[in-house]
Design an enzyme around this catalytic site. Structure first.
Site, PDB file in Angstrom:
ATOM      1  N   ASP A  69      32.604  23.329  63.873  1.00  0.00           N
ATOM      2  CA  ASP A  69      32.790  21.979  63.335  1.00  0.00           C
ATOM      3  C   ASP A  69      32.157  20.999  64.311  1.00  0.00           C
ATOM      4  O   ASP A  69      32.620  20.879  65.460  1.00  0.00           O
ATOM      5  CB  ASP A  69      34.290  21.700  63.166  1.00  0.00           C
ATOM      6  CG  ASP A  69      34.567  20.342  62.517  1.00  0.00           C
ATOM      7  OD1 ASP A  69      33.676  19.464  62.543  1.00  0.00           O
ATOM      8  OD2 ASP A  69      35.676  20.163  61.995  1.00  0.00           O
ATOM      9  N   ASN A  89      21.630  18.146  61.516  1.00  0.00           N
ATOM     10  CA  ASN A  89      21.515  18.024  60.064  1.00  0.00           C
ATOM     11  C   ASN A  89      22.778  17.510  59.390  1.00  0.00           C
ATOM     12  O   ASN A  89      22.716  16.925  58.316  1.00  0.00           O
ATOM     13  CB  ASN A  89      21.133  19.408  59.495  1.00  0.00           C
ATOM     14  CG  ASN A  89      21.263  19.466  57.989  1.00  0.00           C
ATOM     15  OD1 ASN A  89      20.532  18.791  57.274  1.00  0.00           O
ATOM     16  ND2 ASN A  89      22.209  20.257  57.512  1.00  0.00           N
ATOM     17  N   TYR A 157      28.345   3.781  56.337  1.00  0.00           N
ATOM     18  CA  TYR A 157      27.478   4.973  56.327  1.00  0.00           C
ATOM     19  C   TYR A 157      26.036   4.567  56.623  1.00  0.00           C
ATOM     20  O   TYR A 157      25.362   5.177  57.464  1.00  0.00           O
ATOM     21  CB  TYR A 157      27.594   5.649  54.956  1.00  0.00           C
ATOM     22  CG  TYR A 157      26.529   6.669  54.626  1.00  0.00           C
ATOM     23  CD1 TYR A 157      26.599   7.966  55.133  1.00  0.00           C
ATOM     24  CD2 TYR A 157      25.467   6.336  53.784  1.00  0.00           C
ATOM     25  CE1 TYR A 157      25.622   8.903  54.809  1.00  0.00           C
ATOM     26  CE2 TYR A 157      24.496   7.265  53.457  1.00  0.00           C
ATOM     27  CZ  TYR A 157      24.577   8.552  53.970  1.00  0.00           C
ATOM     28  OH  TYR A 157      23.615   9.482  53.652  1.00  0.00           O
TER      29      TYR A 157
HETATM   30  N1  LIG Z   1      20.666  15.633  49.617  1.00  0.00           N
HETATM   31  C1  LIG Z   1      20.123  14.416  49.726  1.00  0.00           C
HETATM   32  O1  LIG Z   1      19.439  13.910  48.815  1.00  0.00           O
HETATM   33  C2  LIG Z   1      20.342  13.621  50.990  1.00  0.00           C
HETATM   34  C3  LIG Z   1      20.081  12.226  50.915  1.00  0.00           C
HETATM   35  C4  LIG Z   1      20.250  11.464  52.066  1.00  0.00           C
HETATM   36  C5  LIG Z   1      20.627  12.062  53.261  1.00  0.00           C
HETATM   37  N2  LIG Z   1      20.872  13.409  53.300  1.00  0.00           N
HETATM   38  C6  LIG Z   1      21.286  13.980  54.588  1.00  0.00           C
HETATM   39  O2  LIG Z   1      20.696  15.260  54.808  1.00  0.00           O
HETATM   40  C7  LIG Z   1      21.610  16.094  55.539  1.00  0.00           C
HETATM   41  C8  LIG Z   1      21.861  17.371  54.766  1.00  0.00           C
HETATM   42  O3  LIG Z   1      22.322  17.022  53.483  1.00  0.00           O
HETATM   43  P1  LIG Z   1      22.729  18.079  52.341  1.00  0.00           P
HETATM   44  O4  LIG Z   1      22.618  17.327  51.057  1.00  0.00           O
HETATM   45  O5  LIG Z   1      21.998  19.363  52.530  1.00  0.00           O
HETATM   46  O6  LIG Z   1      24.288  18.278  52.704  1.00  0.00           O
HETATM   47  P2  LIG Z   1      25.367  19.295  52.099  1.00  0.00           P
HETATM   48  O7  LIG Z   1      26.651  18.541  52.165  1.00  0.00           O
HETATM   49  O8  LIG Z   1      24.940  19.812  50.757  1.00  0.00           O
HETATM   50  O9  LIG Z   1      25.368  20.503  53.165  1.00  0.00           O
HETATM   51  C9  LIG Z   1      25.804  20.239  54.458  1.00  0.00           C
HETATM   52  C10 LIG Z   1      26.087  21.502  55.252  1.00  0.00           C
HETATM   53  O10 LIG Z   1      26.781  21.054  56.438  1.00  0.00           O
HETATM   54  C11 LIG Z   1      27.978  21.789  56.593  1.00  0.00           C
HETATM   55  N3  LIG Z   1      28.971  20.918  57.234  1.00  0.00           N
HETATM   56  C12 LIG Z   1      29.669  19.901  56.674  1.00  0.00           C
HETATM   57  N4  LIG Z   1      30.490  19.334  57.577  1.00  0.00           N
HETATM   58  C13 LIG Z   1      30.314  20.026  58.740  1.00  0.00           C
HETATM   59  C14 LIG Z   1      30.893  19.930  60.032  1.00  0.00           C
HETATM   60  N5  LIG Z   1      31.837  19.015  60.313  1.00  0.00           N
HETATM   61  N6  LIG Z   1      30.459  20.780  60.992  1.00  0.00           N
HETATM   62  C15 LIG Z   1      29.521  21.720  60.727  1.00  0.00           C
HETATM   63  N7  LIG Z   1      28.954  21.873  59.509  1.00  0.00           N
HETATM   64  C16 LIG Z   1      29.344  21.026  58.526  1.00  0.00           C
HETATM   65  C17 LIG Z   1      28.382  22.219  55.195  1.00  0.00           C
HETATM   66  O11 LIG Z   1      29.233  23.374  55.216  1.00  0.00           O
HETATM   67  C18 LIG Z   1      27.019  22.498  54.553  1.00  0.00           C
HETATM   68  O12 LIG Z   1      26.602  23.825  54.834  1.00  0.00           O
HETATM   69  C19 LIG Z   1      22.888  15.239  55.735  1.00  0.00           C
HETATM   70  O13 LIG Z   1      22.816  14.594  56.996  1.00  0.00           O
HETATM   71  C20 LIG Z   1      22.799  14.218  54.630  1.00  0.00           C
HETATM   72  O14 LIG Z   1      23.503  13.006  54.914  1.00  0.00           O
HETATM   73  C21 LIG Z   1      20.753  14.193  52.190  1.00  0.00           C
END
Ligand SMILES: NC(=O)c1ccc[n+]([C@@H]2O[C@H](COP(=O)([O-])OP(=O)(O)OC[C@H]3O[C@@H](n4cnc5c(N)ncnc54)[C@H](O)[C@@H]3O)[C@@H](O)[C@H]2O)c1
Length: 271
Positions: A69, A89, A157
């Site tokens: 975490d 990430n 955020y």
């Molecule tokens: N998907 C999009 O369009 C989008 C848009 C803007 C920003 N982002 C950013 O890109 C990054 C990845 O996004 P995503 O959509 O793949 O996210 P997601 O939520 O689909 O996946 C996130 C991963 O992080 C893990 N995770 C969550 N909390 C955690 C913690 N406290 N410690 C360790 N692991 C943890 C989850 O288990 C998961 O495997 C994030 O920073 C998100 O804010 C994504």
């Protein structure tokens, strides 16, 4: 004149060691797999480890996953991997949109921990090792399009992600002389668990995608992994302190949308 070039075809990360937070799903998983497919030994640190997806091991890469975490874990376990590539990430908006006036201090703390606090802590923990090993390094911070434009209902955020963008720039200036590059990727419209467009967009609205982004959508996690591979590898050896926008063009597009009658408007009458 012959040019020395790192840009020959083949594996881009042979012999490199990478640490990817939140790399068990979504964008992080696509990044871990792209790195491993290009020869990197990847450690995924995720709160919810899942079975690793297949990748082509031909280049000699590997993926190991540990339950971690980022808000509370101690970095020592991860430092033993001796990463020279760090992908911060993990990030999340945490709540449905609601007004800043209705926020609580507790929510601000939670948003800080999941978007900014862990990036500062882990980067701080990893930097001395990268510096000492002297092999150079690449730090990649996932931000969001909303670090660069407004998102009403998610004010704090967006503020923490803007802070992460500026942290990226300033740290790049500090550690560049040690051969360490620091960059950000700002995604939008990527199909993941966090933003499941397959569920969010009703069938009848699918033809509207080209009006929401110049490249249509949604994008896929692999689209972000391509940018991360570039930033992790020698392909970007003269690139630091910047952000790559992987968003189908939404950041550039701002408030403009195509008119059904042709041309564009930033004053839509039927939003
Ligand atoms: N998907 C999009 O369009 C989008 C848009 C803007 C920003 N982002 C950013 O890109 C990054 C990845 O996004 P995503 O959509 O793949 O996210 P997601 O939520 O689909 O996946 C996130 C991963 O992080 C893990 N995770 C969550 N909390 C955690 C913690 N406290 N410690 C360790 N692991 C943890 C989850 O288990 C998961 O495997 C994030 O920073 C998100 O804010 C994504």
């Amino acid at each position: 004149m012959l040019h020395s070039s790192a840009f020959t075809p083949g594996a881009l990360l042979t012999g490199r060691r990478a640490l990817v937070t939140g790399g068990a799903a979504g964008i992080g998983a696509a990044i871990a797999h792209a790195f491993a497919a290009h020869g990197a030994d990847v450690l995924v640190a995720d709160i919810a480890p899942r079975a690793p997806l297949d990748f082509d091991p031909g280049a000699g890469g590997a993926i190991t996953t540990v339950e971690f975490d980022v808000r509370t874990g101690t970095a020592d376990l991860l430092l033993a991997h001796e990463p020279d590539i760090l992908v911060n990430n993990v990030g999340h908006y945490l709540r449905p949109p609601h007004l800043f006036a209705d926020n609580t201090v507790e929510l601000w703390r939670e948003l800080h921990e999941i978007n900014l606090g862990h990036v500062l802590r882990l980067t701080h923990a990893v930097l001395p090792g990268i510096t000492e090993r002297g092999r150079g390094g690449s730090i990649i911070n996932l931000t969001t399009v909303e670090a660069h434009r407004a998102i009403p209902g998610h004010t704090v955020y967006s503020a923490y992600n803007a802070a992460l963008t500026q942290f990226t720039r300033s740290l790049a200036a500090e550690v560049g002389p040690a051969g360490i590059r620091v960059n950000a990727i700002a995604p939008d419209l990527i199909e993941t668990v966090q933003v499941p467009y397959a569920d969010l967009v009703p069938e009848e609205d699918l033809p509207l995608w080209p009006t929401w982004s110049p490249l249509g959508g949604p994008g896929q996690p692999e689209d972000v992994a391509g940018a991360a591979l570039f930033l992790a590898s020698g392909l970007s050896r003269f690139v630091t302190g910047t952000t790559i926008h992987v968003d189908g063009g939404t950041n550039a597009n701002g408030g403009w949308s195509p008119r059904s009658s042709g041309g564009w408007t930033n004053r839509p009458r039927n939003p």
